[in-house]
Write a protein that holds these residues in place. Structure first.
Motif, PDB file in Angstrom:
ATOM      1  N   ALA A  20       0.846  -1.205   0.000  1.00 26.33           N
ATOM      2  CA  ALA A  20       0.000   0.000   0.000  1.00 26.33           C
ATOM      3  C   ALA A  20       0.877   1.249   0.000  1.00 26.33           C
ATOM      4  N   GLN A  21       0.711   2.097  -1.007  1.00 27.13           N
ATOM      5  CA  GLN A  21       1.521   3.300  -1.126  1.00 27.13           C
ATOM      6  C   GLN A  21       0.934   4.483  -0.370  1.00 27.13           C
ATOM      7  N   ASP A  64       1.168   7.302  -4.491  1.00 25.55           N
ATOM      8  CA  ASP A  64       0.759   8.352  -3.576  1.00 25.55           C
ATOM      9  C   ASP A  64       0.236   9.502  -4.428  1.00 25.55           C
ATOM     10  N   VAL A  65      -1.079   9.649  -4.477  1.00 29.48           N
ATOM     11  CA  VAL A  65      -1.672  10.621  -5.380  1.00 29.48           C
ATOM     12  C   VAL A  65      -1.304  12.049  -5.019  1.00 29.48           C
ATOM     13  N   HIS A  66      -0.913  12.300  -3.791  1.00 30.08           N
ATOM     14  CA  HIS A  66      -0.579  13.657  -3.356  1.00 30.08           C
ATOM     15  C   HIS A  66       0.806  14.083  -3.836  1.00 30.08           C
ATOM     16  N   THR A  67       1.744  13.174  -3.878  1.00 34.53           N
ATOM     17  CA  THR A  67       3.102  13.504  -4.318  1.00 34.53           C
ATOM     18  C   THR A  67       3.377  13.094  -5.754  1.00 34.53           C
ATOM     19  N   GLY A  68       2.498  12.275  -6.343  1.00 33.78           N
ATOM     20  CA  GLY A  68       2.721  11.829  -7.712  1.00 33.78           C
ATOM     21  C   GLY A  68       3.872  10.859  -7.844  1.00 33.78           C
ATOM     22  N   THR A  69       4.204  10.134  -6.781  1.00 35.11           N
ATOM     23  CA  THR A  69       5.313   9.188  -6.798  1.00 35.11           C
ATOM     24  C   THR A  69       4.865   7.859  -6.213  1.00 35.11           C
ATOM     25  N   GLY A  70       5.730   6.874  -6.330  1.00 36.25           N
ATOM     26  CA  GLY A  70       5.460   5.567  -5.753  1.00 36.25           C
ATOM     27  C   GLY A  70       6.722   4.739  -5.675  1.00 36.25           C
ATOM     28  N   ARG A  71       6.683   3.713  -4.827  1.00 36.95           N
ATOM     29  CA  ARG A  71       7.804   2.782  -4.667  1.00 36.95           C
ATOM     30  C   ARG A  71       7.457   1.393  -5.179  1.00 36.95           C
ATOM     31  N   LEU A  72       6.352   1.245  -5.888  1.00 39.00           N
ATOM     32  CA  LEU A  72       5.855  -0.068  -6.290  1.00 39.00           C
ATOM     33  C   LEU A  72       5.699  -0.133  -7.807  1.00 39.00           C
ATOM     34  N   LEU A  73       6.163  -1.223  -8.385  1.00 36.74           N
ATOM     35  CA  LEU A  73       5.895  -1.571  -9.773  1.00 36.74           C
ATOM     36  C   LEU A  73       5.209  -2.920  -9.770  1.00 36.74           C
TER      37      LEU A  73
END
Length: 780
Positions: A20-21, A64-73
């Motif tokens: 969960a991001q 993470d819709v607030h930062t526009g980033t993620g750690r998951l592919l």
């Protein structure tokens, strides 16, 4: 229910802390068909995530819709996409593709998780040690979808609001009963070990190298990394070695060549010597998508090709022949196959000299304009003198301690490390822009435009050392005034996030020399290689009229279609500014809206937009002004004569030629030329009011100071002041003694100077008196 305990463990220990991001989850209102955020009546299905197992189908966010980033592919392998020929065993086919995906990640040095659904589908999870921008993860997911087509459903990675069922999550419910859970293919402990060691920048870079062909296809046929003019006509891997793109990844080489590589026995009827055989093996590997590091791994002791490792005397020869093999393996549609590159020679493997590196380079007198390749071939026609005159390039270097005790001269290969440093710096720029977005404020657009000008200048020069003047940088940054550029440079080279460093100040006609710098604070994050299609571009002249926000919005759309909200995050623009920029781009055909409400680049040409808006005229006017300033500066330095600035100089007046025509005169050695400073170089007028410090001191003040000096010069006066400490009185007395000694010395020097001057005058009069008397006698 069987498996509920294992599912609860997987949900609590894997999905909640790692997959969960954001700390939220969505519960499906229709048994797992849809997962909306809320209903039309306002009922919210997205709630805070809980560590206990949900009682209905539930998803978690992939970004993470607030930062526009993620750690998951995540790769969603859908059983409904299995081809018809494999429909008899859908679960087996999905499992085989999942194993191939995991093998690809592991070959790149990474780790992946797999879970299976009751319907036969599977999810492949790859966790990253640092958050990655949304559009980069989406592009990578699309490339993997092309590699493992048609099974991969990219929906979870297509939006910043994407969702996925994590390990242990309930799958679907029918008639109020759950059909099962998402089950890990390994134990929870093994999954925790994988999640606790996420993939780093090396895995990211290696994965992009492996998927280079798919990424190029997504970019519309463009290479995923910008090329350098001196680089081989092929993409470069993480080690700077060329290789050929191949959709689907590496394939096995020809069977007979594989047998030769394993045993060292080759067909002598087909290959005269081992030189031809080894070149055939390299060419077959290059044509099938191999990279040099993979060939080296096979040639190591104990490797599958260890039997032929001795065919290359050193790694330099292997590298040279590999570059040649890559050039030979170019497809016929590739321009590099028709026009030989710097390192490409020969029409066939068997027609090449592959036994050894040449000891003597080709004679430039015999081969005019010859651009040396790794090996020469007599069969290739040499370029004519008329077409190639003046293009001789010495690409040789002497290798000390060469083979057989000789000084081997081998071709100097192009070094990719400098370009890779430019790309690392470009990644650092992207990071610093986000870190200093609020600190820069309204000046951020100017700073970002100037940094893109630096990146383009570094690419043009092929070096991290840039020597471009403020006027040229201003032109490349979208028409900013050069004085604004000068002030911005001072800001960009200061502080812990300085991206440039002044290494040499301007002198004469040479501009300031700047070095591209990766700040220590972001060096680790900048190691993530930036895989964006195309070159680092300076701002196009059309954005002089459209504005800097439109330029950065257009740049963000290069990665694919984005919503307005996603573009605002990607382009670092406020939401309202992003909307205005999109409206401006749409009015000129540079952006268009897709059927699903996203924005993508339009088909309009930037040059045509610049001509229609008059931006090209503004750019030309700025360039003319810069050239005029340069001419004035050169005239001031005496490098170029400007007749309008030195008309009073006798040395430059035109003189008559024997044929009656006028020709410019030659300046005599030592003759002075009147040179006026350019108007823009003159000091600015006084801007502060005149104060008493700028006025001469009145005479009465000087008289008062002299009296005070005489009063304190006497020792008795000092002793009569009881409030003055003895040490202070002694210090004042010593200072007055030094002042008096200096005055006596100056008086003596002045007297000696006057005496010497009088003697020189008398000597001069004695020398000139006889001549004056002679002239007087002659007149009488």
């Amino acid at each position: 229910m069987p498996g509920a305990d294992a599912a609860a463990q997987a949900w609590a220990r894997i999905t909640v802390p790692y997959i969960a991001q954001r700390p939220v989850m969505r519960r499906s209102p229709d048994g797992g068909v849809t997962f909306p955020r809320s209903s039309s009546k306002g009922y919210r299905y997205e709630v805070a995530i809980q560590p206990w197992l949900p009682n209905r189908p539930t998803t978690v966010p992939t970004f993470d819709v607030h930062t526009g980033t993620g750690r998951l592919l995540v790769l969603d392998l859908d059983a409904g996409r299995v081809p018809a020929e494999a429909a008899a065993d859908r679960a087996g086919h999905v499992g085989a593709v999942a194993d191939r995906a995991v093998a690809l990640i592991e070959e790149c040095g990474g780790r992946a998780l797999v879970d299976r659904s009751p319907s036969g589908g599977a999810h492949v999870y790859v966790l990253w040690s640092a958050p990655r921008p949304f559009h980069e993860l989406r592009t990578l997911a699309r490339a993997l979808a092309l590699r493992f087509a048609p099974l991969v459903d990219t929906s979870p990675m297509e939006s910043g609001d994407g969702q996925i069922r994590g390990p242990g999550a309930p799958h679907k419910s029918t008639g109020g009963r759950l059909t099962g859970f998402m089950t890990l293919t390994c134990s929870v402990e093994e999954a925790e070990a994988v999640c606790s060691r996420p993939c780093g920048p090396r895995v990211w870079e290696a994965l992009h190298v492996e998927l280079a062909a798919e990424l190029a296809e997504l970019a519309g046929g463009r290479t995923v990394v910008a090329s350098h003019p001196d680089a081989p006509q092929a993409p470069l891997d993480a080690n700077g070695e060329p290789y050929r793109l191949r959709r689907g990844g590496r394939a096995a080489i020809r069977a007979d060549l594989e047998e030769t590589a394993r045993t060292g026995v080759f067909d002598r009827a087909r290959y005269v010597s081992s030189s031809e055989a080894r070149q055939a093996i390299l060419s077959s590997a290059a044509a099938r998508g191999w990279r040099l590091e993979q060939v080296r791994a096979r040639l190591t002791p104990g490797g599958e090709w260890a039997a032929i490792a001795g065919w290359w005397r050193d790694d330099a020869l292997l590298t040279a022949e590999w570059t040649k093999a890559v050039a030979f393996a170019a497809p016929l549609s590739d321009a590099s196959a028709k026009t030989p590159a710097v390192r490409e020679v020969g029409d066939s493997v068997r027609g090449r000299n592959t036994r050894e590196t040449e000891i003597t380079p080709p004679d430039p007198q015999r081969v005019p304009g010859h651009r040396h390749s790794l090996m020469t071939c007599a069969r290739r026609p040499q370029p004519s003198r008329s077409a190639e005159e003046g293009r001789v390039r010495d690409l040789y270097f002497v290798k000390p301690g060469g083979w057989g005790g000789t000084q081997v001269r081998s071709p100097a290969p192009w070094q990719a490390r400098e370009y890779q440093r430019i790309r690392t710096w470009w990644q650092a720029v992207r990071i610093v822009e986000r870190l200093l977005e609020l600190e820069w404020g309204g000046k951020g657009l100017v700073y970002r435009a100037l940094l893109r000008a630096f990146g383009a200048a570094a690419q043009m020069s092929g070096s991290t050392v840039v020597e471009f003047g403020t006027r040229q940088l201003a032109y490349m940054a979208g028409g900013i005034d050069h004085t604004t550029v000068a002030r911005a440079l001072q800001q960009l080279r200061q502080g812990p996030y300085a991206l440039i460093d002044l290494v040499q100040e301007a002198r004469g006609v040479r501009a300031d020399v700047y070095q591209l710098v990766v700040p220590d604070a972001v060096a680790a994050d900048a190691a993530w290689r930036s895989w964006r299609a195309g070159r680092i571009e300076a701002l196009h002249p059309c954005f002089r009229v459209l504005g800097l926000p439109a330029a950065f919005a257009y740049e963000a759309l290069a990665g694919g279609a984005l919503t307005a909200s996603e573009l605002s995050t990607a382009a670092l623009l406020p939401r309202s500014t992003a909307y205005d920029a999109l409206r401006t781009l749409a009015e000129h055909g540079l952006a268009e809206r897709t059927a699903d409400g996203r924005w993508r680049r339009g088909d309009a040409d930037l040059d045509a937009v610049a001509a229609a808006t008059g931006a090209d005229d503004l750019a030309a006017a700025q360039l003319d002004g810069h050239r005029r300033d340069r001419r004035e500066w050169h005239a001031f330095l005496g490098i170029v004569h400007d007749p309008g600035r030195a008309t009073g100089s006798r040395a430059h007046r035109p003189v008559a030629a024997p044929d009656g025509r006028r020709r410019p005169g030659r300046r005599r050695p030592g003759a002075s030329v009147r040179r006026l400073a350019p108007p823009w170089l003159k000091p600015p007028p006084r801007t502060r009011p005149i104060t008493e410090a700028d006025l001469p001191r009145p005479k009465e003040v000087d008289v008062g100071l002299a009296e005070l000096h005489q009063q304190y010069a006497a020792a008795d006066a000092l002793s009569q002041r009881p409030s003055l400490p003895p040490d202070v009185a002694a210090a004042i007395r010593d200072d007055l003694a030094v002042i008096a000694a200096d005055e006596d010395r100056l008086h003596a020097e002045r007297h000696a100077y006057e005496v010497e001057l009088q003697a020189l005058r008398q000597a001069r009069d004695e020398r000139t008196r006889p001549a004056a008397q002679a002239r007087t006698t002659g007149r009488t």
